[in-house]
Design a protein around this motif. Structure first.
Motif, PDB file in Angstrom:
ATOM      1  N   THR A 112       0.873  -1.173   0.000  1.00 35.38           N
ATOM      2  CA  THR A 112       0.000   0.000   0.000  1.00 35.38           C
ATOM      3  C   THR A 112       0.911   1.224   0.000  1.00 35.38           C
ATOM      4  OG1 THR A 112      -1.695  -1.186   1.264  1.00 35.38           O
ATOM      5  CG2 THR A 112      -1.846   1.235   1.199  1.00 35.38           C
ATOM      6  N   LEU A 113       0.817   2.034  -1.047  1.00 33.24           N
ATOM      7  CA  LEU A 113       1.681   3.205  -1.190  1.00 33.24           C
ATOM      8  C   LEU A 113       0.922   4.444  -0.728  1.00 33.24           C
ATOM      9  CD1 LEU A 113       3.253   2.503  -4.715  1.00 33.24           C
ATOM     10  CD2 LEU A 113       3.895   1.572  -2.479  1.00 33.24           C
ATOM     11  N   CYS A 114       1.472   5.123   0.268  1.00 31.69           N
ATOM     12  CA  CYS A 114       0.785   6.265   0.881  1.00 31.69           C
ATOM     13  C   CYS A 114       1.735   7.428   1.099  1.00 31.69           C
ATOM     14  CB  CYS A 114       0.180   5.866   2.231  1.00 31.69           C
ATOM     15  SG  CYS A 114      -1.094   4.594   2.147  1.00 31.69           S
ATOM     16  N   GLN A 115       1.128   8.544   1.478  1.00 29.60           N
ATOM     17  CA  GLN A 115       1.868   9.706   1.948  1.00 29.60           C
ATOM     18  C   GLN A 115       1.227  10.181   3.259  1.00 29.60           C
ATOM     19  OE1 GLN A 115       2.036  12.832  -0.966  1.00 29.60           O
ATOM     20  NE2 GLN A 115       3.234  11.642  -2.432  1.00 29.60           N
ATOM     21  N   VAL A 116       2.065  10.681   4.158  1.00 30.16           N
ATOM     22  CA  VAL A 116       1.579  11.316   5.389  1.00 30.16           C
ATOM     23  C   VAL A 116       1.831  12.813   5.262  1.00 30.16           C
ATOM     24  CG1 VAL A 116       1.779  11.485   7.890  1.00 30.16           C
ATOM     25  CG2 VAL A 116       2.070   9.271   6.762  1.00 30.16           C
ATOM     26  N   HIS A 117       0.768  13.598   5.357  1.00 27.99           N
ATOM     27  CA  HIS A 117       0.867  15.060   5.287  1.00 27.99           C
ATOM     28  C   HIS A 117       0.736  15.637   6.693  1.00 27.99           C
ATOM     29  CE1 HIS A 117       0.326  15.713   0.786  1.00 27.99           C
ATOM     30  NE2 HIS A 117       0.275  14.397   0.940  1.00 27.99           N
ATOM     31  N   ARG A 118       1.731  16.392   7.099  1.00 31.19           N
ATOM     32  CA  ARG A 118       1.738  16.997   8.434  1.00 31.19           C
ATOM     33  C   ARG A 118       1.399  18.486   8.329  1.00 31.19           C
ATOM     34  NH1 ARG A 118       7.410  16.743  11.373  1.00 31.19           N
ATOM     35  NH2 ARG A 118       7.952  18.001   9.542  1.00 31.19           N
ATOM     36  N   VAL A 119       0.534  18.952   9.223  1.00 30.46           N
ATOM     37  CA  VAL A 119       0.205  20.381   9.301  1.00 30.46           C
ATOM     38  C   VAL A 119       0.565  20.858  10.697  1.00 30.46           C
ATOM     39  CG1 VAL A 119      -1.584  22.142   9.144  1.00 30.46           C
ATOM     40  CG2 VAL A 119      -1.674  20.150   7.634  1.00 30.46           C
ATOM     41  N   ARG A 120       1.502  21.780  10.787  1.00 28.25           N
ATOM     42  CA  ARG A 120       1.930  22.312  12.079  1.00 28.25           C
ATOM     43  C   ARG A 120       1.343  23.702  12.300  1.00 28.25           C
ATOM     44  NH1 ARG A 120       8.365  21.116  11.792  1.00 28.25           N
ATOM     45  NH2 ARG A 120       8.091  21.886   9.658  1.00 28.25           N
ATOM     46  N   SER A 121       1.161  24.059  13.558  1.00 28.89           N
ATOM     47  CA  SER A 121       0.668  25.391  13.880  1.00 28.89           C
ATOM     48  C   SER A 121       1.738  26.426  13.553  1.00 28.89           C
ATOM     49  CB  SER A 121       0.281  25.471  15.359  1.00 28.89           C
ATOM     50  OG  SER A 121      -0.760  24.571  15.647  1.00 28.89           O
ATOM     51  N   GLU A 122       1.363  27.678  13.625  1.00 31.14           N
ATOM     52  CA  GLU A 122       2.269  28.760  13.255  1.00 31.14           C
ATOM     53  C   GLU A 122       3.578  28.666  14.029  1.00 31.14           C
ATOM     54  OE1 GLU A 122       2.240  33.660  12.944  1.00 31.14           O
ATOM     55  OE2 GLU A 122       0.464  32.579  13.631  1.00 31.14           O
ATOM     56  N   GLY A 123       4.683  28.809  13.293  1.00 31.85           N
ATOM     57  CA  GLY A 123       5.991  28.727  13.912  1.00 31.85           C
ATOM     58  C   GLY A 123       6.436  27.312  14.215  1.00 31.85           C
ATOM     59  N   GLY A 124       5.716  26.325  13.677  1.00 30.27           N
ATOM     60  CA  GLY A 124       6.050  24.929  13.934  1.00 30.27           C
ATOM     61  C   GLY A 124       5.576  24.420  15.272  1.00 30.27           C
ATOM     62  N   CYS A 125       4.764  25.227  15.970  1.00 28.52           N
ATOM     63  CA  CYS A 125       4.289  24.845  17.307  1.00 28.52           C
ATOM     64  C   CYS A 125       3.165  23.809  17.216  1.00 28.52           C
ATOM     65  CB  CYS A 125       3.804  26.087  18.052  1.00 28.52           C
ATOM     66  SG  CYS A 125       5.091  27.333  18.337  1.00 28.52           S
TER      67      CYS A 125
END
Length: 281
Positions: A64-77
């Motif tokens: 199973t080929l996937c991607q994980v998308h990360r969303v961080r808060s402002e400033g990487g917090c």
């Protein structure tokens, strides 16, 4: 759904096991740590786990080929949110929320919108499980959607009367302590399924004189060098890779896996890879 009246007691709830409940009881919302008036579908002891297990706990023989998308808060917090997407269609399979570096990362099915993850309850039907770290970031437990009964009892002693299912550990992810960062990371994943114990370890990267760094072949799936990149194999056999995780861009990661690693296992392993590690460089 059926409503629990305001006069609900631990005794009446203990013998009442609905599939769906609209919470109107301050006592019950406190026990379940859920917003009053919300509609919940709970992992009660009588819950049929067949459908959930078939979708998220069952491995396949193909990759199973996937991607994980990360969303961080402002400033990487924090908080950080994550989406597991199929590589070929960008279809979202799971979403997860990590509120801070030490809290458990909660995993949900795609039915919970990204913008509502923060208010989503562990009592909802889309809750799949969580990844719990130790303080040093060297050990992570991937748990299913059952309840942490010890935490429930500590918060509300009367919660022992609720017909809740104790959560189970699906797998563990371990990192060898390496504060100095003088060698590549060592990753171990272990779980037992259907009476068989499975142990995976990452392939040790080799020193590349031309690059002046450690390197591994990722067959075009990984684009960026990172200490987080790894491949899981059995008995150090590089010919069969069971899971591959690596950096594509700043907040996008490749996640490819095959059985006996199931989708929820793979998501938990990826979440552990992206977690803060105090004792691992």
């Amino acid at each position: 759904g059926d409503e629990i009246p305001l006069s609900v007691s631990a005794t009446t709830v203990g013998s009442w096991v609905p599939r769906e409940v609209v919470l109107r009881s301050p006592w019950l919302t406190r026990c379940l740590d859920a917003p009053e008036g919300s509609t919940l579908r709970r992992s009660f002891r009588g819950e049929d786990m067949t459908a959930k297990s078939a979708r998220w706990h069952m491995p396949t023989d193909c990759y199973t080929l996937c991607q994980v998308h990360r969303v961080r808060s402002e400033g990487g917090c924090y908080p950080h949110t994550y989406e597991l997407r199929l590589d070929h269609s960008n279809e979202v399979l799971m979403r997860a929320l990590r509120e801070d570096e030490q809290s458990a990362c909660r995993i949900f099915a795609r039915g919970v919108p990204l913008e509502r993850l923060a208010e989503a309850s562990e009592q909802c039907e889309d809750y799949l499980g969580c990844v719990t770290p130790n303080f040093w970031g060297t050990s992570f437990a991937v748990n299913d959607s059952g309840a942490d009964l010890d935490a429930f009892t500590a918060r509300c002693p009367e919660a022992t009367a609720l017909p809740l299912r104790q959560r189970s550990e699906l797998c563990t992810v371990g990192y060898r302590a390496n504060i100095l960062g003088d060698c590549p990371r060592k990753v171990t994943v272990e779980f037992e399924r259907n009476g068989t114990r499975h142990v995976f370890e990452n392939i040790e990267p080799r020193w590349d004189k031309k690059l002046n760094s450690y390197a591994l072949p990722f067959f075009g799936r990984v684009k960026k060098a990172s200490a987080k990149n790894f491949q899981l194999v059995v008995n150090k056999d590089p010919n069969t890779i069971f899971l591959m995780f690596g950096k594509i861009s700043k907040d996008v990661f490749c996640l490819d896996f095959r059985g006996p690693i199931a989708p929820l296992d793979a998501m938990g392993i990826a979440i552990a890879a992206m977690a803060k590690k105090r004792a691992v460089s």
